[in-house]
Design a protein around this motif. Sequence first.
Motif, PDB file in Angstrom:
ATOM      1  N   VAL A 184      27.389  47.300  14.226  1.00 12.73           N
ATOM      2  CA  VAL A 184      27.897  45.976  14.628  1.00 12.73           C
ATOM      3  C   VAL A 184      29.417  45.930  14.454  1.00 12.73           C
ATOM      4  O   VAL A 184      29.930  46.227  13.390  1.00 12.73           O
ATOM      5  N   ASP A 185      30.121  45.556  15.545  1.00 12.23           N
ATOM      6  CA  ASP A 185      31.586  45.510  15.481  1.00 12.23           C
ATOM      7  C   ASP A 185      32.115  44.116  15.138  1.00 12.23           C
ATOM      8  O   ASP A 185      33.161  43.997  14.519  1.00 12.23           O
ATOM      9  N   ALA A 186      31.434  43.079  15.600  1.00 10.94           N
ATOM     10  CA  ALA A 186      31.948  41.724  15.408  1.00 10.94           C
ATOM     11  C   ALA A 186      30.768  40.754  15.350  1.00 10.94           C
ATOM     12  O   ALA A 186      29.704  41.034  15.919  1.00 10.94           O
ATOM     13  N   ILE A 187      30.984  39.640  14.646  1.00 10.14           N
ATOM     14  CA  ILE A 187      29.897  38.665  14.458  1.00 10.14           C
ATOM     15  C   ILE A 187      30.383  37.268  14.859  1.00 10.14           C
ATOM     16  O   ILE A 187      31.489  36.866  14.500  1.00 10.14           O
ATOM     17  N   VAL A 188      29.531  36.545  15.604  1.00 11.72           N
ATOM     18  CA  VAL A 188      29.759  35.117  15.855  1.00 11.72           C
ATOM     19  C   VAL A 188      28.668  34.373  15.099  1.00 11.72           C
ATOM     20  O   VAL A 188      27.479  34.662  15.256  1.00 11.72           O
ATOM     21  N   LEU A 189      29.098  33.439  14.289  1.00 10.54           N
ATOM     22  CA  LEU A 189      28.160  32.670  13.476  1.00 10.54           C
ATOM     23  C   LEU A 189      27.950  31.314  14.138  1.00 10.54           C
ATOM     24  O   LEU A 189      28.924  30.617  14.453  1.00 10.54           O
ATOM     25  N   VAL A 190      26.692  30.959  14.383  1.00 13.21           N
ATOM     26  CA  VAL A 190      26.388  29.653  14.987  1.00 13.21           C
ATOM     27  C   VAL A 190      25.748  28.785  13.910  1.00 13.21           C
ATOM     28  O   VAL A 190      24.613  29.018  13.486  1.00 13.21           O
ATOM     29  N   ALA A 191      26.509  27.805  13.458  1.00 14.06           N
ATOM     30  CA  ALA A 191      26.122  27.009  12.290  1.00 14.06           C
ATOM     31  C   ALA A 191      25.492  25.681  12.713  1.00 14.06           C
ATOM     32  O   ALA A 191      25.713  25.208  13.833  1.00 14.06           O
ATOM     33  N   PRO A 192      24.752  25.064  11.796  1.00 13.28           N
ATOM     34  CA  PRO A 192      24.235  23.727  12.101  1.00 13.28           C
ATOM     35  C   PRO A 192      25.424  22.772  12.300  1.00 13.28           C
ATOM     36  O   PRO A 192      26.413  22.875  11.563  1.00 13.28           O
ATOM     37  N   PRO A 193      25.353  21.880  13.300  1.00 10.51           N
ATOM     38  CA  PRO A 193      26.472  20.957  13.525  1.00 10.51           C
ATOM     39  C   PRO A 193      26.833  20.229  12.227  1.00 10.51           C
ATOM     40  O   PRO A 193      25.958  19.729  11.523  1.00 10.51           O
ATOM     41  N   GLY A 194      28.119  20.214  11.902  1.00 11.27           N
ATOM     42  CA  GLY A 194      28.585  19.571  10.663  1.00 11.27           C
ATOM     43  C   GLY A 194      28.605  20.515   9.480  1.00 11.27           C
ATOM     44  O   GLY A 194      29.120  20.171   8.417  1.00 11.27           O
ATOM     45  N   TRP A 195      28.071  21.705   9.643  1.00 12.47           N
ATOM     46  CA  TRP A 195      27.996  22.680   8.544  1.00 12.47           C
ATOM     47  C   TRP A 195      28.842  23.927   8.832  1.00 12.47           C
ATOM     48  O   TRP A 195      28.684  24.960   8.182  1.00 12.47           O
ATOM     49  N   GLU A 196      29.760  23.800   9.805  1.00 13.70           N
ATOM     50  CA  GLU A 196      30.604  24.961  10.148  1.00 13.70           C
ATOM     51  C   GLU A 196      31.454  25.380   8.950  1.00 13.70           C
ATOM     52  O   GLU A 196      31.611  26.562   8.661  1.00 13.70           O
ATOM     53  N   GLU A 197      32.024  24.361   8.252  1.00 14.71           N
ATOM     54  CA  GLU A 197      32.942  24.645   7.143  1.00 14.71           C
ATOM     55  C   GLU A 197      32.250  25.418   6.013  1.00 14.71           C
ATOM     56  O   GLU A 197      32.720  26.486   5.600  1.00 14.71           O
ATOM     57  N   PRO A 198      31.110  24.901   5.494  1.00 18.88           N
ATOM     58  CA  PRO A 198      30.418  25.681   4.457  1.00 18.88           C
ATOM     59  C   PRO A 198      29.981  27.066   4.943  1.00 18.88           C
ATOM     60  O   PRO A 198      29.987  28.021   4.161  1.00 18.88           O
ATOM     61  N   ALA A 199      29.670  27.186   6.224  1.00 17.30           N
ATOM     62  CA  ALA A 199      29.251  28.496   6.749  1.00 17.30           C
ATOM     63  C   ALA A 199      30.432  29.465   6.728  1.00 17.30           C
ATOM     64  O   ALA A 199      30.297  30.624   6.318  1.00 17.30           O
ATOM     65  N   ILE A 200      31.608  28.983   7.143  1.00 18.91           N
ATOM     66  CA  ILE A 200      32.808  29.849   7.135  1.00 18.91           C
ATOM     67  C   ILE A 200      33.153  30.239   5.699  1.00 18.91           C
ATOM     68  O   ILE A 200      33.461  31.397   5.409  1.00 18.91           O
ATOM     69  N   LEU A 201      33.095  29.249   4.798  1.00 16.03           N
ATOM     70  CA  LEU A 201      33.419  29.538   3.389  1.00 16.03           C
ATOM     71  C   LEU A 201      32.491  30.603   2.830  1.00 16.03           C
ATOM     72  O   LEU A 201      32.928  31.520   2.131  1.00 16.03           O
TER      73      LEU A 201
END
Length: 224
Positions: free
Chosen positions: A46-63
């Motif tokens: 795997v070279d790169a990852i896109v994370l699809v988070a629950p709406p409103g939970w992008e910030e905790p997912a990135i952290l």
Amino acid sequence: MSVWAILVAAGRGERLGLDRPKVFANLGDEPLLAEPLRRLEACPWVDAIVLVAPPGWEEPAILLAEEEGCGKVRSCVAGGETRSDSVRAGLEEVADDAVVVLVHDAARPLVSDEVVGRVLAPLSEGWDGVVPGLPVGDTLKRVGGDGGVEETVARDGLWAVQTPQAFAADVLRRAMASDKLSQATDCAGHVEAAGGRVKVVEGDPRLLKVTTEADLETVAGWLA
Ligand code: C5P
């Protein structure tokens, strides 16, 4: 060959009955999402990852991705109403020059290098998509609303399909764009509807999709 993984994690997971989305349920001492993130990060294919988070939970997912040192995560976007909408949101973030897109359910934490290798290999033989699966072992019956059996379905040739699912990037983009009305519950279903050839390879019982508290305990037990 550049392989982009889309990790779809935007489901509500209502059956767990928590005050947060399923991917933030505890698996051991950490949010469930940490496990598949770490595994895709460490996967040599795997070279790169896109994370699809629950709406409103992008910030905790990135952290969480930062805490786990996931340098392959290129982007984190909010998911949509259905799994297919979430995949479409993720695809928008995949680089134009990606050759292969691997779509994986975060709810199946125990993704392994072996299964990723198995789904990638047949793409070079000309398959449009490759999915892991397990032959159905139980007898299958169609049951009506009153609990009565309507028919017993022959199980020959029936497989229960899992993720990660691998696709030629252009094929998946076209299929997800053209097949907006079907009720397909996985990406392969959209590719099939668009006329693509999809192969099934051996999956892994440990790719169990966490739906209930008991599933969480099962996966935690495998990790212990
Ligand atoms: O809902 P289901 O169990 O089929 O979800 C499979 C995967 O798709 C899960 O990892 C879930 O987080 C994700 N999903 C999503 N967006 C939705 C519904 C499900 O990313 N709207």
